[in-house]
Scaffold this motif. Structure first.
Motif, PDB file in Angstrom:
ATOM      1  N   ALA A  64     -41.770  43.377  47.156  1.00 37.48           N
ATOM      2  CA  ALA A  64     -42.701  43.048  48.236  1.00 37.48           C
ATOM      3  C   ALA A  64     -44.132  43.013  47.706  1.00 37.48           C
ATOM      4  O   ALA A  64     -44.909  42.102  48.024  1.00 37.48           O
ATOM      5  N   ARG A  65     -44.490  43.995  46.879  1.00 35.63           N
ATOM      6  CA  ARG A  65     -45.826  44.050  46.296  1.00 35.63           C
ATOM      7  C   ARG A  65     -46.089  42.818  45.436  1.00 35.63           C
ATOM      8  O   ARG A  65     -47.141  42.172  45.546  1.00 35.63           O
ATOM      9  N   VAL A  72     -48.383  48.125  50.127  1.00 47.50           N
ATOM     10  CA  VAL A  72     -49.339  48.800  49.254  1.00 47.50           C
ATOM     11  C   VAL A  72     -49.368  48.054  47.925  1.00 47.50           C
ATOM     12  O   VAL A  72     -48.372  48.021  47.193  1.00 47.50           O
ATOM     13  N   LEU A  73     -50.526  47.434  47.640  1.00 51.53           N
ATOM     14  CA  LEU A  73     -50.668  46.626  46.421  1.00 51.53           C
ATOM     15  C   LEU A  73     -51.207  47.424  45.247  1.00 51.53           C
ATOM     16  O   LEU A  73     -50.963  47.084  44.093  1.00 51.53           O
ATOM     17  N   GLY A  74     -51.973  48.419  45.537  1.00 51.52           N
ATOM     18  CA  GLY A  74     -52.655  49.198  44.508  1.00 51.52           C
ATOM     19  C   GLY A  74     -53.488  50.250  45.192  1.00 51.52           C
ATOM     20  O   GLY A  74     -53.084  50.794  46.218  1.00 51.52           O
ATOM     21  N   ALA A  75     -54.678  50.494  44.638  1.00 53.31           N
ATOM     22  CA  ALA A  75     -55.541  51.524  45.210  1.00 53.31           C
ATOM     23  C   ALA A  75     -57.004  51.179  44.989  1.00 53.31           C
ATOM     24  O   ALA A  75     -57.350  50.385  44.108  1.00 53.31           O
ATOM     25  N   HIS A  76     -57.833  51.778  45.819  1.00 53.78           N
ATOM     26  CA  HIS A  76     -59.279  51.744  45.617  1.00 53.78           C
ATOM     27  C   HIS A  76     -59.660  53.179  45.301  1.00 53.78           C
ATOM     28  O   HIS A  76     -59.290  54.106  46.039  1.00 53.78           O
ATOM     29  N   ALA A 131     -50.989  56.995  44.347  1.00 51.62           N
ATOM     30  CA  ALA A 131     -51.342  56.606  45.716  1.00 51.62           C
ATOM     31  C   ALA A 131     -50.426  55.491  46.205  1.00 51.62           C
ATOM     32  O   ALA A 131     -50.054  55.449  47.380  1.00 51.62           O
ATOM     33  N   VAL A 132     -50.044  54.598  45.298  1.00 54.85           N
ATOM     34  CA  VAL A 132     -49.136  53.505  45.662  1.00 54.85           C
ATOM     35  C   VAL A 132     -47.763  54.062  46.015  1.00 54.85           C
ATOM     36  O   VAL A 132     -47.178  53.707  47.040  1.00 54.85           O
ATOM     37  N   PHE A 153     -54.357  46.967  40.983  1.00 52.50           N
ATOM     38  CA  PHE A 153     -53.101  46.397  41.459  1.00 52.50           C
ATOM     39  C   PHE A 153     -52.013  46.950  40.552  1.00 52.50           C
ATOM     40  O   PHE A 153     -52.066  46.773  39.336  1.00 52.50           O
ATOM     41  N   VAL A 154     -51.036  47.642  41.144  1.00 52.70           N
ATOM     42  CA  VAL A 154     -50.002  48.314  40.365  1.00 52.70           C
ATOM     43  C   VAL A 154     -48.768  47.426  40.296  1.00 52.70           C
ATOM     44  O   VAL A 154     -48.166  47.102  41.320  1.00 52.70           O
ATOM     45  N   LEU A 155     -48.441  47.014  39.075  1.00 47.73           N
ATOM     46  CA  LEU A 155     -47.261  46.191  38.818  1.00 47.73           C
ATOM     47  C   LEU A 155     -46.139  47.084  38.319  1.00 47.73           C
ATOM     48  O   LEU A 155     -46.235  48.304  38.395  1.00 47.73           O
TER      49      LEU A 155
END
Length: 166
Positions: free
Chosen positions: A9-10, A125-129, A82-83, A48-50
């Motif tokens: 999904a991400r 959730v794509l990643g984090a700030h 966080a992701v 962005f966490v892959l």
């Protein structure tokens, strides 16, 4: 551990965004600079966490190999926590944190503290700030609220850079 369904999904949402657009990068860099300034810390990121890497979509205060590479291995990523949890992730002092004290970003690159909130687009959730300090730092609820507000702004900006027309 993040499920394969969550990862797919991400990746699907990320693929629909024009992440290579220079205007998008500039807007994300501006938000990270503002966040770092408001929280008084030297580094702020949009990550962005892959599956195997963390890519940096917006940065402030990042230098050296991380800036040159545009990211880190995912196993070193504070943001991946966080992701995975979908919740804020805070490390006031990396030198005493059981998980992060052995992270090369802490003991080699000098990351002394971290606070990040999930970056959510289309419910994914794509990643984090996040913000990063070079020394130990206590984060307040107000700090996390500032990060959340900026993360929501980032999500809105990202949605305006869709490739897929949605």
């Amino acid at each position: 551990m993040m499920s394969d369904t969550d990862l797919l999904a991400r990746m699907h949402v990320l693929a629909g965004l024009d992440l290579d657009n220079p205007a998008l990068r500039q807007r994300l860099d501006e938000i990270t600079a503002r966040t770092a300034g408001r929280l008084g810390l030297p580094i702020s990121l949009v990550s962005f966490v892959l599956d195997t890497a963390q890519l940096l979509g917006g940065t402030y205060g990042v230098e050296g190999w991380i800036a040159d590479a545009g990211g880190t291995p995912v196993e070193w990523s504070f943001c991946a926590n966080a992701v995975e949890s979908g919740q804020p992730y805070v490390v006031p002092d990396t030198s005493v944190d059981p998980l992060q004290s052995v992270n090369p970003l802490a003991f080699v690159d000098g990351f002394g503290s971290y606070a990040g909130v999930p970056l959510i687009v289309d419910g994914t959730v794509l990643g984090a700030h996040c913000v990063i300090g070079t020394a130990a730092h206590e984060f307040t609820d107000a700090d996390l609220a500032e990060l959340r507000t900026s993360a929501d702004e980032i999500a809105t900006v990202l949605q305006s850079y869709r490739r897929d027309g949605h």
